[in-house]
Design an enzyme around this catalytic site. Structure first.
Site, PDB file in Angstrom:
ATOM      1  N   ASP A  99       0.832  -1.208   0.000  1.00 18.31           N
ATOM      2  CA  ASP A  99       0.000   0.000   0.000  1.00 18.31           C
ATOM      3  C   ASP A  99       0.867   1.258   0.000  1.00 18.31           C
ATOM      4  O   ASP A  99       0.566   2.250  -0.668  1.00 18.31           O
ATOM      5  CB  ASP A  99      -0.935  -0.009   1.219  1.00 18.31           C
ATOM      6  CG  ASP A  99      -1.872  -1.214   1.193  1.00 18.31           C
ATOM      7  OD1 ASP A  99      -2.389  -1.533   0.114  1.00 18.31           O
ATOM      8  OD2 ASP A  99      -2.056  -1.840   2.253  1.00 18.31           O
ATOM      9  N   HIS A 133      -5.593  -3.622   5.421  1.00 20.70           N
ATOM     10  CA  HIS A 133      -5.235  -3.910   4.026  1.00 20.70           C
ATOM     11  C   HIS A 133      -6.419  -4.505   3.273  1.00 20.70           C
ATOM     12  O   HIS A 133      -6.418  -5.678   2.911  1.00 20.70           O
ATOM     13  CB  HIS A 133      -4.019  -4.845   3.962  1.00 20.70           C
ATOM     14  CG  HIS A 133      -3.668  -5.209   2.549  1.00 20.70           C
ATOM     15  ND1 HIS A 133      -3.140  -4.312   1.656  1.00 20.70           N
ATOM     16  CD2 HIS A 133      -3.823  -6.363   1.858  1.00 20.70           C
ATOM     17  CE1 HIS A 133      -2.978  -4.893   0.485  1.00 20.70           C
ATOM     18  NE2 HIS A 133      -3.383  -6.145   0.573  1.00 20.70           N
TER      19      HIS A 133
HETATM   20  N1  LIG Z   1      -0.617  -8.489   1.666  1.00 17.87           N
HETATM   21  C1  LIG Z   1      -0.667  -8.076   0.420  1.00 17.87           C
HETATM   22  O1  LIG Z   1      -0.467  -6.889   0.145  1.00 17.87           O
HETATM   23  C2  LIG Z   1      -0.900  -9.057  -0.692  1.00 17.87           C
HETATM   24  C3  LIG Z   1      -0.605  -8.708  -2.004  1.00 17.87           C
HETATM   25  C4  LIG Z   1      -0.803  -9.644  -2.998  1.00 17.87           C
HETATM   26  C5  LIG Z   1      -1.300 -10.912  -2.690  1.00 17.87           C
HETATM   27  N2  LIG Z   1      -1.589 -11.201  -1.412  1.00 17.87           N
HETATM   28  C6  LIG Z   1      -2.087 -12.531  -1.036  1.00 17.87           C
HETATM   29  O2  LIG Z   1      -1.005 -13.459  -1.081  1.00 17.87           O
HETATM   30  C7  LIG Z   1      -1.529 -14.776  -1.251  1.00 17.87           C
HETATM   31  C8  LIG Z   1      -0.735 -15.529  -2.311  1.00 17.87           C
HETATM   32  O3  LIG Z   1      -0.863 -14.928  -3.566  1.00 17.87           O
HETATM   33  P1  LIG Z   1      -0.156 -15.565  -4.850  1.00 17.87           P
HETATM   34  O4  LIG Z   1      -0.488 -14.698  -6.001  1.00 17.87           O
HETATM   35  O5  LIG Z   1       1.257 -15.857  -4.548  1.00 17.87           O
HETATM   36  O6  LIG Z   1      -0.962 -16.945  -4.972  1.00 17.87           O
HETATM   37  P2  LIG Z   1      -0.497 -18.281  -5.732  1.00 17.87           P
HETATM   38  O7  LIG Z   1      -1.690 -19.151  -5.819  1.00 17.87           O
HETATM   39  O8  LIG Z   1       0.207 -17.931  -6.973  1.00 17.87           O
HETATM   40  O9  LIG Z   1       0.567 -18.910  -4.749  1.00 17.87           O
HETATM   41  C9  LIG Z   1       0.211 -19.403  -3.502  1.00 17.87           C
HETATM   42  C10 LIG Z   1       1.148 -20.513  -3.139  1.00 17.87           C
HETATM   43  O10 LIG Z   1       0.784 -20.965  -1.837  1.00 17.87           O
HETATM   44  C11 LIG Z   1       0.949 -22.366  -1.853  1.00 17.87           C
HETATM   45  N3  LIG Z   1       0.194 -22.967  -0.771  1.00 17.87           N
HETATM   46  C12 LIG Z   1      -1.114 -23.239  -0.689  1.00 17.87           C
HETATM   47  N4  LIG Z   1      -1.388 -23.831   0.476  1.00 17.87           N
HETATM   48  C13 LIG Z   1      -0.231 -23.938   1.143  1.00 17.87           C
HETATM   49  C14 LIG Z   1       0.141 -24.458   2.404  1.00 17.87           C
HETATM   50  N5  LIG Z   1      -0.747 -25.007   3.240  1.00 17.87           N
HETATM   51  N6  LIG Z   1       1.423 -24.402   2.751  1.00 17.87           N
HETATM   52  C15 LIG Z   1       2.337 -23.834   1.935  1.00 17.87           C
HETATM   53  N7  LIG Z   1       2.044 -23.335   0.740  1.00 17.87           N
HETATM   54  C16 LIG Z   1       0.772 -23.390   0.354  1.00 17.87           C
HETATM   55  C17 LIG Z   1       0.472 -22.809  -3.212  1.00 17.87           C
HETATM   56  O11 LIG Z   1       0.955 -24.100  -3.533  1.00 17.87           O
HETATM   57  C18 LIG Z   1       1.059 -21.723  -4.078  1.00 17.87           C
HETATM   58  O12 LIG Z   1       2.348 -22.062  -4.536  1.00 17.87           O
HETATM   59  C19 LIG Z   1      -2.999 -14.587  -1.598  1.00 17.87           C
HETATM   60  O13 LIG Z   1      -3.774 -14.845  -0.455  1.00 17.87           O
HETATM   61  C20 LIG Z   1      -3.098 -13.140  -1.971  1.00 17.87           C
HETATM   62  O14 LIG Z   1      -4.371 -12.601  -1.766  1.00 17.87           O
HETATM   63  C21 LIG Z   1      -1.399 -10.308  -0.410  1.00 17.87           C
HETATM   64  O1  LIG Z   2      -5.836  -7.335  -4.150  1.00 20.44           O
HETATM   65  C1  LIG Z   2      -5.516  -8.474  -3.801  1.00 20.44           C
HETATM   66  O2  LIG Z   2      -6.335  -9.393  -3.720  1.00 20.44           O
HETATM   67  C2  LIG Z   2      -4.086  -8.783  -3.501  1.00 20.44           C
HETATM   68  C3  LIG Z   2      -3.444  -7.781  -2.603  1.00 20.44           C
HETATM   69  O3  LIG Z   2      -4.085  -7.648  -1.379  1.00 20.44           O
HETATM   70  C4  LIG Z   2      -3.210  -6.453  -3.242  1.00 20.44           C
HETATM   71  O4  LIG Z   2      -3.433  -5.425  -2.593  1.00 20.44           O
HETATM   72  O5  LIG Z   2      -2.777  -6.419  -4.401  1.00 20.44           O
END
Ligand SMILES: NC(=O)c1ccc[n+]([C@@H]2O[C@H](COP(=O)([O-])OP(=O)(O)OC[C@H]3O[C@@H](n4cnc5c(N)ncnc54)[C@H](O)[C@@H]3O)[C@@H](O)[C@H]2O)c1
Ligand SMILES: O=C(O)C[C@H](O)C(=O)O
Length: 496
Positions: A323, A350
């Site tokens: 953010d 967030h």
């Molecule tokens: N905080 C933030 O600002 C922010 C920003 C972007 C994404 N996110 C969040 O991050 C998370 C991941 O996003 P992504 O794009 O990498 O998803 P993705 O699906 O590409 O990757 C997720 C990974 O987690 C693994 N996984 C699933 N269950 C698991 C477990 N029990 N133990 C270990 N690994 C496991 C999967 O195998 C996969 O490789 C999502 O929940 C998304 O919303 C948060």
């Molecule tokens: O928007 C989402 O679902 C992923 C993450 O929280 C973001 O801010 O990009």
């Protein structure tokens, strides 16, 4: 991004970086270093002194531009050990060395980071560095990219006495970082960025599948961190033992039309089981939670850690750095400011309206019309959705998130290493408002959150004050949902 030619910053292939580092060190005055280089960059442009001057981070490779000169650092640094004890030289080397200040590491220290581990994909030498000589010299910062690196490196780590080793100055590449969910969209680029950190000795990658290939791939980068892979719950404990930082991007991402809260049912359980393992194996580690909905997954983690009797609120962080990264970018673009200069604190939580950029607290001071404030605030709040829609079903932000998460890791490691000047916005247990968790700027220290910065919430505009009140109900509900989930799980476990 400005490209630097090889000759410009390397002075030719024979440049003795260690020697230059020694010269640089001797150029300090009675052990008091000169101010950090104004060319120092930063993956963490927002890590600042409270007074507002930029404080460079040691990850230089993503620096968009030269920052303003920071305030002189009057810390007394230690004399380099004549035997070659690890010293990390930073700072005011002349322009040529801005690209590649030197790090020297004793062979003993280097070897300490080379402990052989099962499934270790790292090389048995210091990633191609001269591990066998009495002193290793290598370029810090972007120098890991090699002499032909085209990224502009400006950040150079400075001498930091590492807390763990008492009065000894330790090598910087001495921290162990685990990424849980390492084979995912965020996990892979995040692994790469952490692999590039001069502070990391071991990068442990855990996922339920596909992590071996990611680890094998990353392990070919000639940087110090040794890469290790761990697949499935049976290997999770081994992955976590002894780590300093655990980053958790495990879980499902959004698709168009979904809210972050729609991810709760799947991700809450994933975070719960991973945190249980963290509690059992590395309760002292900094825990960085990325998995959404962060507003709920952090309270879940807190409850699980409490149930296990190891909760330390100073070490549990919801990663809201993205953010801030977005706010800085959008404000800089709107106001035609240098990207590296801009710092906008983002508070609240967030998700949607709980993301509250305090534009009135932007540094450098800049004024916004009401229309600009409204437009920028909405864009920052909806930036995640902007990416989700653009990706059209292929996931949410991964690359910018990896960038933001790497910045937060680096800031944490710098704080652990004793840097007294590390500030980040993060979602933590807080007493800043009546809500038990709240994102705000915090000062990071070696034991985690050292203090929560309250000044950002003082003297806010009417628009911000209203937005702050408006976000509380949603944030409170998300927090309570997380806590309730954890309690139910505990109840269910007890009744079995
Ligand atoms: N905080 C933030 O600002 C922010 C920003 C972007 C994404 N996110 C969040 O991050 C998370 C991941 O996003 P992504 O794009 O990498 O998803 P993705 O699906 O590409 O990757 C997720 C990974 O987690 C693994 N996984 C699933 N269950 C698991 C477990 N029990 N133990 C270990 N690994 C496991 C999967 O195998 C996969 O490789 C999502 O929940 C998304 O919303 C948060
Ligand atoms: O928007 C989402 O679902 C992923 C993450 O929280 C973001 O801010 O990009």
């Amino acid at each position: 991004m400005e490209a630097a030619g090889e000759d410009e910053f390397m002075g030719g292939a024979e440049l003795d970086l260690a020697q230059l580092a020694r010269e640089e060190y001797s150029a300090t005055n009675n052990g008091v270093p000169r101010p950090l280089s104004p060319r120092l960059p930063s993956l963490s442009p927002a890590c600042k002194r409270e007074g507002g001057s930029l404080h460079p981070a040691p990850l230089p490779y993503l620096s968009p531009k030269t920052p303003d000169p920071p305030a002189p650092n009057q810390e007394k640094e230690k004399e380099p050990d004549a035997r070659g004890a690890a010293i990390l030289i930073c700072s005011t080397l002349p322009t040529k060395l801005d690209m590649a200040s030197a790090v020297t590491i004793s062979s003993v220290s280097a070897q300490a980071a080379l402990v052989s581990k099962p499934r270790n994909h790292g090389s048995t030498s210091f990633s191609g560095l001269k591990a066998s000589s009495s002193s290793i010299s290598f370029e810090s910062g972007t120098s890991f990219l090699g002499k032909t690196a085209s990224l502009r490196a400006s950040g150079t780590p400075r001498i930091v006495p590492k807390a763990k080793s008492g009065s000894q100055i330790s090598p910087q590449a001495s921290y162990k970082v685990a990424v849980l969910g390492a084979a995912g969209g965020i996990g892979q680029p995040l692994g790469l960025l952490i692999k590039m950190s001069p502070l990391v000795s071991e990068l442990r990658l855990y996922d339920i599948a596909n992590v071996k290939g990611v680890a094998a791939d990353l392990s070919h980068c000639n940087t110090p961190a040794q890469v290790m892979d761990f697949t499935g719950p049976a290997e999770l404990a081994e992955c976590l033992k002894g780590v300093d930082v655990v980053v958790i991007p495990a879980g499902v991402p959004r698709k168009p039309g979904m809210t972050r809260d729609d991810l709760f049912n799947i991700n809450a359980g994933i975070v719960k089981s991973l945190i249980e393992a963290v509690a059992d194996n590395c309760p002292e580690a900094f825990i960085h939670i990325i998995s959404n909905p962060v507003n709920s997954t952090v309270p879940i983690a807190a409850e699980i850690l409490k149930q296990k009797g190891v909760y330390n609120p100073k070490k549990l962080f919801g990663v809201s750095t993205l953010d801030v990264v977005r706010a800085n970018t959008f404000v800089a673009q709107k106001k035609n400011l240098s990207l590296i200069d801009v710092d906008v604190p983002v508070v609240g939580g967030h998700a949607g309206i709980t993301i509250l950029p305090l534009l009135s607290k932007t540094r450098p001071s800049v004024s916004f019309t009401d229309e600009e404030t409204e437009q920028l605030t909405k864009r920052i709040q909806n930036a995640g959705t902007e990416v989700v829609e653009a990706k059209a079903g292929a996931g949410s932000a991964t690359l910018s998130m990896a960038y933001a998460a790497a910045r937060f890791v680096e800031s944490s490691l710098r704080a652990m290493a004793g840097d007294p000047d590390v500030y980040e916005c993060t979602y933590v247990q807080s007493e800043l408002t009546e809500l038990p968790f709240f994102a705000s700027r915090v000062k990071l220290g070696k034991d985690g959150v050292e203090s929560i910065i309250s000044s950002d919430l003082e003297g806010v505009t009417e628009y911000e004050a209203k937005a702050l009140e408006a976000l509380k109900a949603e944030l409170k509900a998300s927090i309570e949902k997380g806590i309730e989930f954890a309690h139910k799980q505990q109840g269910a476990a007890a009744s079995v």
